[in-house]
Each structure stands twice: as C-alpha cells, then as structure tokens.
Design a protein around this motif. Structure first.
Motif, PDB file in Angstrom:
ATOM      1  N   TRP A   1      27.115  56.465  39.810  1.00 17.44           N
ATOM      2  CA  TRP A   1      27.491  55.571  38.694  1.00 17.44           C
ATOM      3  C   TRP A   1      26.255  55.008  38.010  1.00 17.44           C
ATOM      4  N   GLU A   2      25.208  54.717  38.810  1.00 17.03           N
ATOM      5  CA  GLU A   2      23.953  54.227  38.222  1.00 17.03           C
ATOM      6  C   GLU A   2      23.322  55.296  37.344  1.00 17.03           C
ATOM      7  N   ALA A   3      23.325  56.525  37.838  1.00 14.98           N
ATOM      8  CA  ALA A   3      22.646  57.623  37.145  1.00 14.98           C
ATOM      9  C   ALA A   3      23.274  57.885  35.785  1.00 14.98           C
ATOM     10  N   THR A   4      24.559  57.664  35.676  1.00 12.83           N
ATOM     11  CA  THR A   4      25.212  57.931  34.390  1.00 12.83           C
ATOM     12  C   THR A   4      25.282  56.664  33.525  1.00 12.83           C
ATOM     13  N   LYS A   5      24.611  55.602  33.972  1.00 10.29           N
ATOM     14  CA  LYS A   5      24.476  54.350  33.220  1.00 10.29           C
ATOM     15  C   LYS A   5      25.813  53.682  32.917  1.00 10.29           C
ATOM     16  N   GLN A   6      26.835  54.111  33.614  1.00 11.67           N
ATOM     17  CA  GLN A   6      28.136  53.491  33.359  1.00 11.67           C
ATOM     18  C   GLN A   6      28.171  52.054  33.854  1.00 11.67           C
ATOM     19  N   LEU A   7      27.179  51.675  34.667  1.00 16.79           N
ATOM     20  CA  LEU A   7      27.187  50.321  35.225  1.00 16.79           C
ATOM     21  C   LEU A   7      26.792  49.264  34.200  1.00 16.79           C
ATOM     22  N   ASN A   8      26.162  49.690  33.101  1.00 16.72           N
ATOM     23  CA  ASN A   8      25.782  48.715  32.071  1.00 16.72           C
ATOM     24  C   ASN A   8      26.995  48.045  31.450  1.00 16.72           C
ATOM     25  N   LYS A   9      28.071  48.773  31.419  1.00 17.10           N
ATOM     26  CA  LYS A   9      29.229  48.258  30.679  1.00 17.10           C
ATOM     27  C   LYS A   9      30.438  48.034  31.579  1.00 17.10           C
ATOM     28  N   ILE A  10      30.182  47.804  32.865  1.00 20.12           N
ATOM     29  CA  ILE A  10      31.342  47.642  33.743  1.00 20.12           C
ATOM     30  C   ILE A  10      32.005  46.284  33.561  1.00 20.12           C
ATOM     31  N   ALA A  11      33.232  46.239  34.028  1.00 20.63           N
ATOM     32  CA  ALA A  11      34.039  45.030  33.904  1.00 20.63           C
ATOM     33  C   ALA A  11      33.473  43.896  34.750  1.00 20.63           C
ATOM     34  N   VAL A  12      33.677  42.680  34.276  1.00 22.57           N
ATOM     35  CA  VAL A  12      33.400  41.481  35.072  1.00 22.57           C
ATOM     36  C   VAL A  12      34.741  40.782  35.252  1.00 22.57           C
ATOM     37  N   LEU A  13      35.159  40.628  36.500  1.00 25.94           N
ATOM     38  CA  LEU A  13      36.511  40.141  36.779  1.00 25.94           C
ATOM     39  C   LEU A  13      36.477  38.925  37.695  1.00 25.94           C
ATOM     40  N   PRO A  14      37.464  38.060  37.596  1.00 25.71           N
ATOM     41  CA  PRO A  14      37.529  36.927  38.519  1.00 25.71           C
ATOM     42  C   PRO A  14      37.916  37.384  39.926  1.00 25.71           C
ATOM     43  N   MET A  15      37.582  36.547  40.916  1.00 23.61           N
ATOM     44  CA  MET A  15      38.022  36.831  42.280  1.00 23.61           C
ATOM     45  C   MET A  15      39.540  36.639  42.321  1.00 23.61           C
ATOM     46  N   THR A  16      40.242  37.678  42.764  1.00 23.33           N
ATOM     47  CA  THR A  16      41.712  37.655  42.716  1.00 23.33           C
ATOM     48  C   THR A  16      42.300  37.994  44.075  1.00 23.33           C
ATOM     49  N   TRP A  17      43.330  37.241  44.461  1.00 24.20           N
ATOM     50  CA  TRP A  17      44.060  37.506  45.698  1.00 24.20           C
ATOM     51  C   TRP A  17      45.421  38.079  45.364  1.00 24.20           C
ATOM     52  N   GLY A  18      45.891  38.970  46.213  1.00 27.01           N
ATOM     53  CA  GLY A  18      47.229  39.497  45.998  1.00 27.01           C
ATOM     54  C   GLY A  18      47.665  40.358  47.155  1.00 27.01           C
ATOM     55  N   ALA A  19      48.926  40.793  47.098  1.00 27.06           N
ATOM     56  CA  ALA A  19      49.484  41.623  48.165  1.00 27.06           C
ATOM     57  C   ALA A  19      49.424  43.080  47.751  1.00 27.06           C
ATOM     58  N   ILE A  20      49.333  43.976  48.725  1.00 29.41           N
ATOM     59  CA  ILE A  20      49.424  45.396  48.442  1.00 29.41           C
ATOM     60  C   ILE A  20      50.526  45.992  49.324  1.00 29.41           C
ATOM     61  N   PRO A  21      51.062  47.150  48.929  1.00 29.49           N
ATOM     62  CA  PRO A  21      52.201  47.714  49.676  1.00 29.49           C
ATOM     63  C   PRO A  21      51.869  47.971  51.148  1.00 29.49           C
ATOM     64  N   ASN A  22      52.804  47.603  52.007  1.00 28.71           N
ATOM     65  CA  ASN A  22      52.745  47.923  53.435  1.00 28.71           C
ATOM     66  C   ASN A  22      51.575  47.301  54.179  1.00 28.71           C
ATOM     67  N   ARG A  23      51.103  46.179  53.717  1.00 31.12           N
ATOM     68  CA  ARG A  23      50.098  45.430  54.460  1.00 31.12           C
ATOM     69  C   ARG A  23      50.452  43.955  54.311  1.00 31.12           C
ATOM     70  N   SER A  24      50.375  43.209  55.394  1.00 32.09           N
ATOM     71  CA  SER A  24      50.821  41.823  55.313  1.00 32.09           C
ATOM     72  C   SER A  24      49.710  40.918  54.800  1.00 32.09           C
ATOM     73  N   GLY A  25      50.102  39.830  54.191  1.00 39.22           N
ATOM     74  CA  GLY A  25      49.166  38.820  53.746  1.00 39.22           C
ATOM     75  C   GLY A  25      48.516  39.152  52.423  1.00 39.22           C
ATOM     76  N   GLU A  26      47.643  38.246  51.991  1.00 38.06           N
ATOM     77  CA  GLU A  26      46.944  38.399  50.727  1.00 38.06           C
ATOM     78  C   GLU A  26      45.544  38.925  50.971  1.00 38.06           C
ATOM     79  N   LEU A  27      45.088  39.781  50.069  1.00 42.73           N
ATOM     80  CA  LEU A  27      43.760  40.381  50.167  1.00 42.73           C
ATOM     81  C   LEU A  27      43.033  40.202  48.847  1.00 42.73           C
ATOM     82  N   ILE A  28      41.736  40.491  48.868  1.00 43.61           N
ATOM     83  CA  ILE A  28      40.995  40.566  47.608  1.00 43.61           C
ATOM     84  C   ILE A  28      41.458  41.838  46.882  1.00 43.61           C
ATOM     85  N   ILE A  29      41.963  41.669  45.675  1.00 37.08           N
ATOM     86  CA  ILE A  29      42.455  42.835  44.934  1.00 37.08           C
ATOM     87  C   ILE A  29      41.824  42.888  43.550  1.00 37.08           C
TER      88      ILE A  29
END
Ligand SMILES: [Zn+2]
Length: 305
Positions: free
Chosen positions: A274-302
């Motif tokens: 990803w660094e080599a193709t310079k795609q990291l210059n324009k990557i998303a910046v996202l807030p820390m988010t918690w949520g559930a995913i299928p077939n796993r209990s509790g909340e995780l970083i998603i």
C-alpha cells in the motif's frame, strides 16, 4: 493480484508450544511467511474460555471439543492452577518463528485481562499492560515488534496512542467487511500516525457451527468470499485452532487461496504494497468505533459493520 495477509493470533501457552510450530511447518511446506502475534505474559484462559470462543462453536467442533482444542490444563489456568507465564516458558518457540523469517509482533500481555477490561480501563492500567508486553518482547527477541494486533479486537484511545509512541507503523486491531480499506484513526489527541489494517474475513470460529457448518464448510465459505474478489484481505487465524485440530482444513484453505491466484503475505508486506502505490496518502481517517459482528459476542473495534 489480490493479497491476503495471514495474521496468527497466539493466545495460550499450549498454542505457543504446539500450535505455533505446527503452523510454521505448514507455512514452510507452502513456502509462505505469516505474521505471528504473541501473548507475552500469563495464560489465564481458564478464567474466561467461553468469552474467547463462542460456546456454540465449541459445541459443534466435537463433543469433547473444549478439552481437545485446549487440553485440560489450559482450562484450569487461573482457576485451579496458577496461570503460567507464556513468555518465560515458550521463548524458544517464539524465537524459532523469528528465525524462520516470519514477522513477529505483540498480541497482548494477559489476554483474558485485556479482552475483558481494556474498553473501560484508564490510561495507567492500559499503559502498564502494554509496557509489560513490550519489555518482554524485547527481552525475548532482542528487537522491537514489527506490529501489533489487539487481543479480542479490544482497544481504547490510550492504547492506539501508545502504538504511535512505540513507532508502530501498521497495526490490525479491529474488524471490517471483506474489502480492505486501510485507515487512520481520529482520536481526541489527533489523527494516528500508524495505519490500521482491520481483519476483513470471518474467522474459523465465527463460521463453524453456524447453519451446521464444519471446518471444511468454513473453508468453502471463505473461498466463496475471496473467489474473483479483487480486494486485499486480512485473515486472522488462531494457533489454538488452525494450528492444532483445524490444521487439515486450514491447509486446504491455503492451497485453494493459492489456486484462486491470491498472494499470501505478512502484514508488513501488505503495508509495503500500500505504501509503494502511494495509496496511503489519501486514506480515510475514521473515528474509533465499537460494534457487533456476526457470530461473535460483545462489542469490538469495527470499521464499517
Ligand atoms: Zn487472541
């Protein structure tokens, strides 16, 4: 060609001593390198086994599955037996992975303590746990960890900030849908310097036992997701599962992924591409988010469930 990064989470003493060398032999057979993330301190699996893997999963894999997968001793660590110190007892197995040319990093200090508590713990507790894992890693390997991957996909703001203080460039601490989109986190203190590469594929224990699926049906499900899929992926496996009883199914998966034309890589190789193709210059910046995913209990970083 799409890349699939192989991230091995190592949670227990038995997984480190038995599952890890088993996986190393398999990777050697396929001429592959993977990223191994180690639990550096006490094994307290007995405290909370059911929270590590879904009870339905353990019921499905076989009637005596809990004992088969973990061994009776592991289940008693922290309950009737003191939790053994993994880094002290299995340093040799950890160093062998480094010497075989795999990438090595930190999973946690105390898996059960971290997974159960870090969401709501304060800065001093979080930093103390992480510092212990760092010190032990340096003691064992003689160099800093290349990367990090949170136990149970549990983190907090201080933990993400600590990765930057350590100079970690790339880490895999959360979950996302099967389409890798690396991102930086927007924290109260600013944006992280390191890049997050979340696990994008379901894990074996999230697939087995769902609609009656066994380990080989889980392989088919993973192959369906990656078939003709141009997106990079991060796959998390466990030394305790794919490195032991589920090894035959995992070997089939590796062979089939290579047949599908995927390139199987370490987290470092994924980051470099990803660094080599310079795609990291324009990557998303996202807030820390918690949520559930299928077939796993509790909340995780998603990222985007
Ligand atoms: Zn883990």
């Amino acid at each position: 060609m799409a890349k699939i990064a192989l991230k091995v989470d190592v949670d227990t003493l038995r997984g480190t001593q038995e599952g890890v060398p088993n996986l190393a032999r398999t990777f050697e057979h396929f001429d592959l390198k993977a990223t191994f993330l180690f639990s550096m301190g006490p094994d307290h699996t007995g405290w909370a086994l059911k929270r590590v893997f879904r009870p339905g999963f353990l019921k499905k894999v076989s009637r005596t599955s809990v004992i088969e997968h973990y061994g009776i001793k592991t289940l008693l660590y922290g309950v009737l037996l003191p939790g053994p110190d993994i880094g002290k007892l299995a340093a040799k197995e950890m160093r062998a992975i480094d010497q075989a040319g795999h990438e090595t990093g930190i999973h946690t200090w105390d898996h059960v303590a971290w997974q159960d508590a870090v969401h709501h713990k304060d800065a001093s507790w979080t930093k103390a746990q992480m510092q212990k894992s760092w010190d032990r890693f340096i003691e064992i390997f003689g160099h800093p960890p290349a990367t990090y991957g949170a136990a149970g996909w549990q983190m907090n703001e201080v933990a993400f900030e600590q990765l930057d203080r350590w100079g970690i460039q790339y880490s895999s601490d959360g979950r996302a849908k099967p389409n890798l989109v690396p991102y930086r986190l927007a924290l109260g203190s600013g944006n992280t310097k390191h890049v997050q590469y979340p696990t994008t594929l379901p894990t074996f224990d999230e697939l087995i036992g769902v609609d009656g699926a066994d380990a080989f049906s889980a392989v088919s499900k993973l192959l369906e997701i990656t078939q003709s899929n141009p997106n990079d992926q991060v796959f998390t496996l466990h030394a305790e599962l794919e490195g032991q009883k589920l090894l035959p199914a995992f070997e089939r998966l590796l062979g089939a992924w290579l047949n599908q034309g995927h390139e199987l890589v370490t987290m470092g190789q994924l980051h470099q591409s990803w660094e080599a193709t310079k795609q990291l210059n324009k990557i998303a910046v996202l807030p820390m988010t918690w949520g559930a995913i299928p077939n796993r209990s509790g909340e995780l970083i998603i990222q985007d469930f």
